[in-house]
Design an enzyme around this catalytic site. Structure first.
Site, PDB file in Angstrom:
ATOM      1  N   VAL A 121       0.260  -0.149  -1.435  1.00 53.58           N
ATOM      2  CA  VAL A 121       0.484  -1.557  -1.801  1.00 53.58           C
ATOM      3  C   VAL A 121       0.873  -1.641  -3.269  1.00 53.58           C
ATOM      4  CG1 VAL A 121      -1.053  -2.567  -0.056  1.00 53.58           C
ATOM      5  CG2 VAL A 121      -1.982  -1.898  -2.271  1.00 53.58           C
ATOM      6  N   SER A 122       1.596  -2.694  -3.596  1.00 54.56           N
ATOM      7  CA  SER A 122       1.991  -2.940  -4.983  1.00 54.56           C
ATOM      8  C   SER A 122       1.111  -4.035  -5.550  1.00 54.56           C
ATOM      9  CB  SER A 122       3.461  -3.365  -5.026  1.00 54.56           C
ATOM     10  OG  SER A 122       3.797  -3.788  -6.329  1.00 54.56           O
ATOM     11  N   THR A 123       0.608  -3.809  -6.762  1.00 56.03           N
ATOM     12  CA  THR A 123      -0.237  -4.823  -7.404  1.00 56.03           C
ATOM     13  C   THR A 123       0.514  -5.531  -8.523  1.00 56.03           C
ATOM     14  OG1 THR A 123      -1.131  -3.109  -8.849  1.00 56.03           O
ATOM     15  CG2 THR A 123      -2.386  -3.625  -6.859  1.00 56.03           C
ATOM     16  N   SER A 124       1.839  -5.232  -8.667  1.00 50.06           N
ATOM     17  CA  SER A 124       2.611  -5.836  -9.761  1.00 50.06           C
ATOM     18  C   SER A 124       2.944  -7.301  -9.479  1.00 50.06           C
ATOM     19  CB  SER A 124       3.907  -5.048  -9.999  1.00 50.06           C
ATOM     20  OG  SER A 124       4.659  -4.969  -8.810  1.00 50.06           O
TER      21      SER A 124
END
Length: 199
Positions: free
Chosen positions: A11-14
């Protein structure tokens, strides 16, 4: 038969918080439906495209130990950073005798149709690599035609300073630190000066 499976989620947390649970829930259901035993779940939480991915590194290390028979991912783009990375990683798993299944892409390398799809993906990666090489070569030819010098700029060294420091008995390490020249360059300079003096 493939029995033991490893789940991988990324997953991307940006762009705000993303929860890997959505991917894992579907993967767990798929594994249950196919009567697969989940050995471990590997989760990478990314803040950018170039972050290190400790979970996938651990997964590949465990694959070498044959801790599982297959890797199950939610989607291809969750597993590979690029098409080339994806193909190389899947090929590495295949060489280890570990199958690869992408749930959303309906890609299962334990089936003949899945293996055919992988061959197509591999051909696309090869084509992409050839295109990149072609663009790089065209760029270099264009730069050369415009008279631009290619490669690293030649290092500027103070020959007299290097020779003087060496005469004072300084070590090569001290000379390179003081002058910024590499050890090889400093040694060549001194050797050339000595050769000149002996003539």
């Amino acid at each position: 038969m493939t029995k033991r499976v490893a789940l991988y989620a990324r997953v991307s947390t940006s762009n705000g918080h993303q929860d890997p649970e959505m991917q894992l829930r579907e993967l767990r259901e798929y594994a249950k439906h196919r009567e697969l035993i989940i050995v471990d779940e590997y989760i990478d939480r990314m803040t950018g495209s170039k972050d290190s991915r400790p979970a996938i590194n651990r997964l590949m290390a465990d694959a070498c130990q044959r801790r599982f028979d297959a890797v199950l991912v939610w989607k291809l783009d969750r597993f590979g950073r690029s098409l080339r990375h994806l193909v190389n990683a899947i090929a590495e798993l295949e060489a280890l005798g570990v199958a690869f299944i992408s749930f959303r892409d309906n890609l299962d390398l334990t089936t003949p149709s899945g293996r055919l799809m992988f061959q197509i993906i591999g051909a696309m990666a090869e084509f992409e690599r050839a295109l990149i090489q072609e663009r790089v070569m065209a760029g270099l030819r264009n730069a050369k035609a415009k008279g631009k010098k290619l490669g690293r700029p030649r290092a500027v060294v103070n020959i007299e300073e290097i020779a003087e420091l060496r005469e004072q008995g300084l070590s090569w390490a001290r000379i390179t630190h003081q002058t910024g020249a590499s050890k090889g360059t400093a040694q060549r300079v001194v050797a050339a000066l000595r050769s000149k003096e002996e003539r």
